[in-house]
Design an enzyme around this catalytic site. Structure first.
Site, PDB file in Angstrom:
ATOM      1  N   HIS A 194       0.848  -1.189   0.000  1.00  0.00           N
ATOM      2  CA  HIS A 194       0.000   0.000   0.000  1.00  0.00           C
ATOM      3  C   HIS A 194       0.880   1.234   0.000  1.00  0.00           C
ATOM      4  O   HIS A 194       1.848   1.318   0.748  1.00  0.00           O
ATOM      5  CB  HIS A 194      -0.881   0.002   1.262  1.00  0.00           C
ATOM      6  CG  HIS A 194      -1.785   1.189   1.341  1.00  0.00           C
ATOM      7  ND1 HIS A 194      -3.024   1.219   0.735  1.00  0.00           N
ATOM      8  CD2 HIS A 194      -1.621   2.397   1.927  1.00  0.00           C
ATOM      9  CE1 HIS A 194      -3.581   2.396   0.958  1.00  0.00           C
ATOM     10  NE2 HIS A 194      -2.752   3.128   1.676  1.00  0.00           N
ATOM     11  N   ASP A 228     -14.567   3.366   7.618  1.00  0.00           N
ATOM     12  CA  ASP A 228     -13.596   4.226   6.929  1.00  0.00           C
ATOM     13  C   ASP A 228     -14.242   5.018   5.807  1.00  0.00           C
ATOM     14  O   ASP A 228     -13.867   6.156   5.554  1.00  0.00           O
ATOM     15  CB  ASP A 228     -12.419   3.403   6.395  1.00  0.00           C
ATOM     16  CG  ASP A 228     -11.329   4.321   5.827  1.00  0.00           C
ATOM     17  OD1 ASP A 228     -10.792   5.128   6.605  1.00  0.00           O
ATOM     18  OD2 ASP A 228     -11.067   4.265   4.615  1.00  0.00           O
ATOM     19  N   ARG A 273     -13.705  13.394   6.816  1.00  0.00           N
ATOM     20  CA  ARG A 273     -12.386  14.012   7.033  1.00  0.00           C
ATOM     21  C   ARG A 273     -11.984  14.874   5.836  1.00  0.00           C
ATOM     22  O   ARG A 273     -11.396  15.938   5.981  1.00  0.00           O
ATOM     23  CB  ARG A 273     -11.334  12.922   7.271  1.00  0.00           C
ATOM     24  CG  ARG A 273     -11.460  12.265   8.642  1.00  0.00           C
ATOM     25  CD  ARG A 273     -10.613  11.018   8.735  1.00  0.00           C
ATOM     26  NE  ARG A 273      -9.214  11.283   8.481  1.00  0.00           N
ATOM     27  CZ  ARG A 273      -8.353  10.400   7.967  1.00  0.00           C
ATOM     28  NH1 ARG A 273      -8.746   9.183   7.656  1.00  0.00           N
ATOM     29  NH2 ARG A 273      -7.107  10.726   7.765  1.00  0.00           N
ATOM     30  N   SER A 290      -6.951   4.367   9.434  1.00  0.00           N
ATOM     31  CA  SER A 290      -7.683   4.235   8.178  1.00  0.00           C
ATOM     32  C   SER A 290      -6.987   3.222   7.255  1.00  0.00           C
ATOM     33  O   SER A 290      -7.610   2.293   6.737  1.00  0.00           O
ATOM     34  CB  SER A 290      -7.752   5.617   7.510  1.00  0.00           C
ATOM     35  OG  SER A 290      -8.042   5.528   6.152  1.00  0.00           O
ATOM     36  N   LYS A 341      -8.057  -1.074   6.671  1.00  0.00           N
ATOM     37  CA  LYS A 341      -8.360  -1.604   5.326  1.00  0.00           C
ATOM     38  C   LYS A 341      -7.415  -2.741   4.962  1.00  0.00           C
ATOM     39  O   LYS A 341      -7.814  -3.745   4.377  1.00  0.00           O
ATOM     40  CB  LYS A 341      -8.259  -0.476   4.290  1.00  0.00           C
ATOM     41  CG  LYS A 341      -9.464   0.457   4.342  1.00  0.00           C
ATOM     42  CD  LYS A 341      -9.415   1.524   3.283  1.00  0.00           C
ATOM     43  CE  LYS A 341      -8.280   2.465   3.476  1.00  0.00           C
ATOM     44  NZ  LYS A 341      -8.555   3.875   3.269  1.00  0.00           N
TER      45      LYS A 341
END
Ligand code: URA
Length: 446
Positions: A82, A161, A168, A183, A187
């Site tokens: 990620h 999220d 946000r 967050s 995930k």
């Protein structure tokens, strides 16, 4: 639970309990708390932070707000990666087939681009026919057979999220280490892999502006991974210039495919080799970094990584003839070369600025509902440290918009020059991991 009391508590720098966090997340997911109270609590978290226990509890509450994928039917070590987001970041397109061709199992969920950052799913969808929605069976079968599959985020995972991130985004509460870490990690944990490699970007084209902040975010996420018994490692990488030369969906797919053909830009290849080596170590396919890097170079040289990418495209419905002949991709209607008005060595590139320009050319979205133009974007001709003479082409813009004179002048302003030679920073600056025996972080400077 009284939401006002929770807001007051965080405003007064007190820690929230597990019960309070669980209840807050559960109530918000069931629409029992209004957005204005949640945004007030989020702002208190941005300003006063959270301790490790609170961050762990928040991640856990978010993780359990939706389904958790069961990847147990995939044979082998499942590794996910990620990136915290950047400009020109097409890493997954090249890295996933590289490691998959060597035996790592990559079952990946990716996002779409928003604002100045691009998203892997938009890039994949620029390949005609490519599907980013698969049934769970197709997803697992493809990973078992090919070694990789990439799909869009499922709405059923980490429901909290989706709601929190949207809030946000419009309340100035994105840039908080506890909120970003929970967050991302909720995930990644919900996506079910055994190992996770994080690319934490810092610089003028990233959420984290300094290396120190990136290291703090990386340590926070690695620590969360440790608490969940996952092997999580993080790279600290520079986003002080776009990655590679291409920014924009088709343009980046072409650059990634060229990289798999052995003709990649140096910074992009360096990042893929470093990330790939960490993933091969995590999957226990290689014993040393050096051995892993050799294997990765070989899989590009012998065409196996490209073959895996082709199989992946075919398995997800994409027309592989576009990969075999990159000239088949459509081109933007307007193509303008932008020439330098100055000479010297490039000393600074406003990376976020170029990301915003690319978005305005059509390559990205300002709002989630915006449509993107897959042909739009920017291809740089020069990067940090390059010597430029007045009149040299700095970049080329691709767009369907006829009036781009303002964006052209903005793109020229994105570059600063120096009369002296400039040292080019490395793309991968450090690796962050956790030693279970000493219970300490290991930060290896590259
Ligand atoms: N990416 C995420 O998934 N979440 C954040 O909060 C920031 C970047």
């Amino acid at each position: 639970m009284n939401m006002v009391e929770l807001i007051e508590k965080k405003k007064n720098k007190q820690a929230l309990t597990k019960e309070e966090i669980d209840q807050w997340i559960d109530d918000y997911c069931h629409d029992l708390i209004p957005d204005y109270q949640v945004s007030s609590l989020l702002m208190a978290i941005v300003l006063n932070g959270m301790n490790d226990e609170e961050i762990f509890n928040l991640t856990d509450a978010m993780l359990h707000s939706g389904k958790i994928l069961d990847l147990s039917k995939i044979i082998g070590v499942k590794c996910d990666k990620h990136s915290t987001g950047g400009v020109g970041d097409k890493t997954s397109l090249a890295l996933c087939p590289m490691v998959a061709s060597l035996g790592v199992k990559v079952a990946k969920m990716s996002g779409r681009g928003l604002g100045f950052t691009g998203g892997t799913i938009d890039k994949l969808e620029s390949i005609p026919g490519m599907r980013v929605v698969l049934t769970p069976e197709q997803f697992i079968n493809n990973v078992n057979e090919i070694g990789m599959a990439i799909i869009g985020q499922s709405d059923e995972l980490v429901v909290a999220d989706k709601k929190l991130y949207a809030l946000r985004d419009v309340t100035g509460t994105v840039d908080s280490i506890p909120l970003i870490a929970s967050s991302i990690m909720s995930k990644k944990l919900a996506a079910g892999s055994d190992c996770i490699l994080l690319d934490v970007k810092y610089g003028n084209g990233a959420f984290m502006h300094t290396k120190e902040a990136a290291i703090r975010l990386a340590e926070t996420m690695v620590r969360i991974g440790e608490r969940f018994d996952k092997d999580v490692r993080a790279e600290i990488t520079s986003m002080n210039q776009p990655l590679g030369y291409a920014i924009g969906n088709i343009l980046e797919v072409k650059e990634a495919v060229n990289t798999l053909r052995g003709n990649g830009p140096k910074d992009f290849v360096d990042l893929c080799l470093s990330s790939g080596a960490t993933m091969l170590l995590q999957a226990r396919i290689s014993k040393t970094r050096e051995e892993a890097i050799e294997k990765l170079k070989e899989t590009i040289a012998n065409g196996k990584a490209l073959a895996t990418f082709r199989q992946f495209v075919i398995a997800q419905g994409g027309d592989v003839s576009y990969i075999d002949d990159l000239d088949k991709f459509p081109q933007a209607m307007y193509i303008h070369e932008v020439k330098s008005l100055k000479s010297g060595y490039i000393s600074h590139i406003d990376t976020m600025g170029l990301g915003m320009i690319s978005m305005q050319l059509g390559a990205g979205r300002e709002k989630k509902s915006d449509l993107i133009d897959p042909t739009a974007g920017i291809v740089l001709s020069k990067k940090l440290g390059d010597k430029v003479a007045k009149g040299d082409v700095l970049l080329t813009i691709y767009t369907e918009h006829p009036n781009t004179s303002e964006l052209i002048s903005e793109s020229l302003n994105a570059f600063d020059f120096s009369n002296d030679e400039v040292t080019v920073p490395k793309v991968v600056e450090a690796l962050v991991s956790y030693d279970r025996n000493t219970k300490e972080f290991i930060i290896t400077e590259e």
